[in-house]
Design a protein around this motif. Structure first.
Motif, PDB file in Angstrom:
ATOM      1  N   ALA A   1       9.380  -5.055  -2.109  1.00 19.18           N
ATOM      2  CA  ALA A   1       8.651  -4.722  -3.329  1.00 19.18           C
ATOM      3  C   ALA A   1       9.504  -4.923  -4.576  1.00 19.18           C
ATOM      4  O   ALA A   1       8.985  -5.255  -5.643  1.00 19.18           O
ATOM      5  N   ALA A   2      10.796  -4.740  -4.437  1.00 23.43           N
ATOM      6  CA  ALA A   2      11.688  -4.844  -5.587  1.00 23.43           C
ATOM      7  C   ALA A   2      11.709  -6.243  -6.188  1.00 23.43           C
ATOM      8  O   ALA A   2      12.069  -6.416  -7.351  1.00 23.43           O
ATOM      9  N   ALA A   3      11.315  -7.235  -5.406  1.00 21.12           N
ATOM     10  CA  ALA A   3      11.365  -8.622  -5.879  1.00 21.12           C
ATOM     11  C   ALA A   3      10.173  -8.992  -6.744  1.00 21.12           C
ATOM     12  O   ALA A   3      10.189 -10.018  -7.407  1.00 21.12           O
ATOM     13  N   TYR A   4       9.139  -8.187  -6.734  1.00 22.35           N
ATOM     14  CA  TYR A   4       7.911  -8.533  -7.442  1.00 22.35           C
ATOM     15  C   TYR A   4       8.000  -8.130  -8.911  1.00 22.35           C
ATOM     16  O   TYR A   4       8.433  -7.034  -9.244  1.00 22.35           O
ATOM     17  N   ASN A   5       7.543  -9.040  -9.748  1.00 25.01           N
ATOM     18  CA  ASN A   5       7.699  -8.869 -11.189  1.00 25.01           C
ATOM     19  C   ASN A   5       6.505  -8.187 -11.853  1.00 25.01           C
ATOM     20  O   ASN A   5       6.653  -7.566 -12.902  1.00 25.01           O
ATOM     21  N   TYR A   6       5.334  -8.338 -11.251  1.00 24.16           N
ATOM     22  CA  TYR A   6       4.109  -7.835 -11.881  1.00 24.16           C
ATOM     23  C   TYR A   6       3.279  -7.099 -10.830  1.00 24.16           C
ATOM     24  O   TYR A   6       3.195  -7.525  -9.677  1.00 24.16           O
ATOM     25  N   TRP A   7       2.643  -6.031 -11.273  1.00 25.47           N
ATOM     26  CA  TRP A   7       1.867  -5.176 -10.378  1.00 25.47           C
ATOM     27  C   TRP A   7       0.526  -4.826 -10.994  1.00 25.47           C
ATOM     28  O   TRP A   7       0.407  -4.670 -12.216  1.00 25.47           O
ATOM     29  N   GLY A   8      -0.481  -4.690 -10.131  1.00 22.57           N
ATOM     30  CA  GLY A   8      -1.751  -4.163 -10.565  1.00 22.57           C
ATOM     31  C   GLY A   8      -1.745  -2.647 -10.527  1.00 22.57           C
ATOM     32  O   GLY A   8      -0.751  -2.025 -10.142  1.00 22.57           O
ATOM     33  N   GLN A   9      -2.879  -2.077 -10.874  1.00 22.16           N
ATOM     34  CA  GLN A   9      -2.975  -0.619 -10.964  1.00 22.16           C
ATOM     35  C   GLN A   9      -3.353   0.029  -9.630  1.00 22.16           C
ATOM     36  O   GLN A   9      -3.250   1.240  -9.480  1.00 22.16           O
ATOM     37  N   GLY A  10      -3.791  -0.775  -8.695  1.00 20.10           N
ATOM     38  CA  GLY A  10      -4.122  -0.268  -7.375  1.00 20.10           C
ATOM     39  C   GLY A  10      -5.600   0.020  -7.193  1.00 20.10           C
ATOM     40  O   GLY A  10      -6.324   0.293  -8.150  1.00 20.10           O
TER      41      GLY A  10
ATOM     42  N   ARG B   1       0.834  -1.194   0.000  1.00 17.62           N
ATOM     43  CA  ARG B   1       0.000   0.000   0.000  1.00 17.62           C
ATOM     44  C   ARG B   1       0.870   1.246   0.000  1.00 17.62           C
ATOM     45  O   ARG B   1       2.037   1.211   0.420  1.00 17.62           O
ATOM     46  N   GLN B   2       0.285   2.324  -0.474  1.00 15.59           N
ATOM     47  CA  GLN B   2       1.012   3.590  -0.541  1.00 15.59           C
ATOM     48  C   GLN B   2       0.070   4.734  -0.244  1.00 15.59           C
ATOM     49  O   GLN B   2      -0.988   4.859  -0.868  1.00 15.59           O
ATOM     50  N   SER B   3       0.481   5.554   0.716  1.00 15.16           N
ATOM     51  CA  SER B   3      -0.263   6.762   1.071  1.00 15.16           C
ATOM     52  C   SER B   3       0.447   7.961   0.478  1.00 15.16           C
ATOM     53  O   SER B   3       1.646   7.903   0.214  1.00 15.16           O
ATOM     54  N   PRO B   4      -0.284   9.063   0.283  1.00 14.50           N
ATOM     55  CA  PRO B   4       0.357  10.268  -0.285  1.00 14.50           C
ATOM     56  C   PRO B   4       1.564  10.699   0.538  1.00 14.50           C
ATOM     57  O   PRO B   4       1.497  10.790   1.766  1.00 14.50           O
ATOM     58  N   GLY B   5       2.663  10.931  -0.151  1.00 15.74           N
ATOM     59  CA  GLY B   5       3.865  11.389   0.514  1.00 15.74           C
ATOM     60  C   GLY B   5       4.671  10.310   1.202  1.00 15.74           C
ATOM     61  O   GLY B   5       5.702  10.608   1.819  1.00 15.74           O
ATOM     62  N   LYS B   6       4.210   9.073   1.106  1.00 20.38           N
ATOM     63  CA  LYS B   6       4.925   7.962   1.754  1.00 20.38           C
ATOM     64  C   LYS B   6       5.384   6.959   0.715  1.00 20.38           C
ATOM     65  O   LYS B   6       4.833   6.864  -0.379  1.00 20.38           O
ATOM     66  N   GLU B   7       6.374   6.181   1.097  1.00 23.54           N
ATOM     67  CA  GLU B   7       6.843   5.121   0.215  1.00 23.54           C
ATOM     68  C   GLU B   7       5.861   3.947   0.245  1.00 23.54           C
ATOM     69  O   GLU B   7       5.125   3.763   1.216  1.00 23.54           O
TER      70      GLU B   7
END
Length: 124
Positions: free
Chosen positions: A108-117, A38-44
């Motif tokens: 997160a760097a290990a993951y090859n595929y991502w959804g749009q969120g 997950r990602q919040s505004p202004g956060k990694e």
């Protein structure tokens, strides 16, 4: 190739529950680990949960342990994140990801595929 599409986000009140879904296309899903971030505004982007290809191994972030549950149905090529007792600090865009080795990792760097969120907003 794996394409991932998240759904199930929305606006809820603190204490409510939501179930996120991650529908996958592609033949490798059943052999890939699945992760939620997950990602919040202004956060990694931060790790939430991961499950190995077989479902036999799971890891959770301390902040969600005991409240969130990750699961998968390989026959349906779908992963889920059940979120209970939601808090305002859970507000974020939630992403699912697939990791080809199948074992799962918090990185997160290990993951090859991502959804749009999908957006989850928890009001107090």
């Amino acid at each position: 190739q794996v394409q991932l599409v998240e759904s199930g986000g929305g606006l809820v009140q603190a204490g409510d529950s939501l179930r996120l879904s991650c529908a996958a296309s592609g033949r490798i899903f059943s052999s890939a680990a699945v992760g939620w971030f997950r990602q919040s505004p202004g956060k990694e982007r931060e790790f939430v949960a991961t499950m190995s290809w077989s479902g036999g191994t799971t890891y959770y972030a301390d902040s969600v342990k005991g409240r969130f549950t990750i699961s998968r149905d390989n026959a349906k090529n779908t992963a889920y994140l059940q979120m209970n007792s939601l808090k305002p600090e859970d507000t974020a865009v939630y992403y699912c990801a697939a990791e080809a080795s199948g074992w799962g990792t918090r990185s997160a760097a290990a993951y090859n595929y991502w959804g749009q969120g999908t957006q989850v907003t928890v009001s107090s």
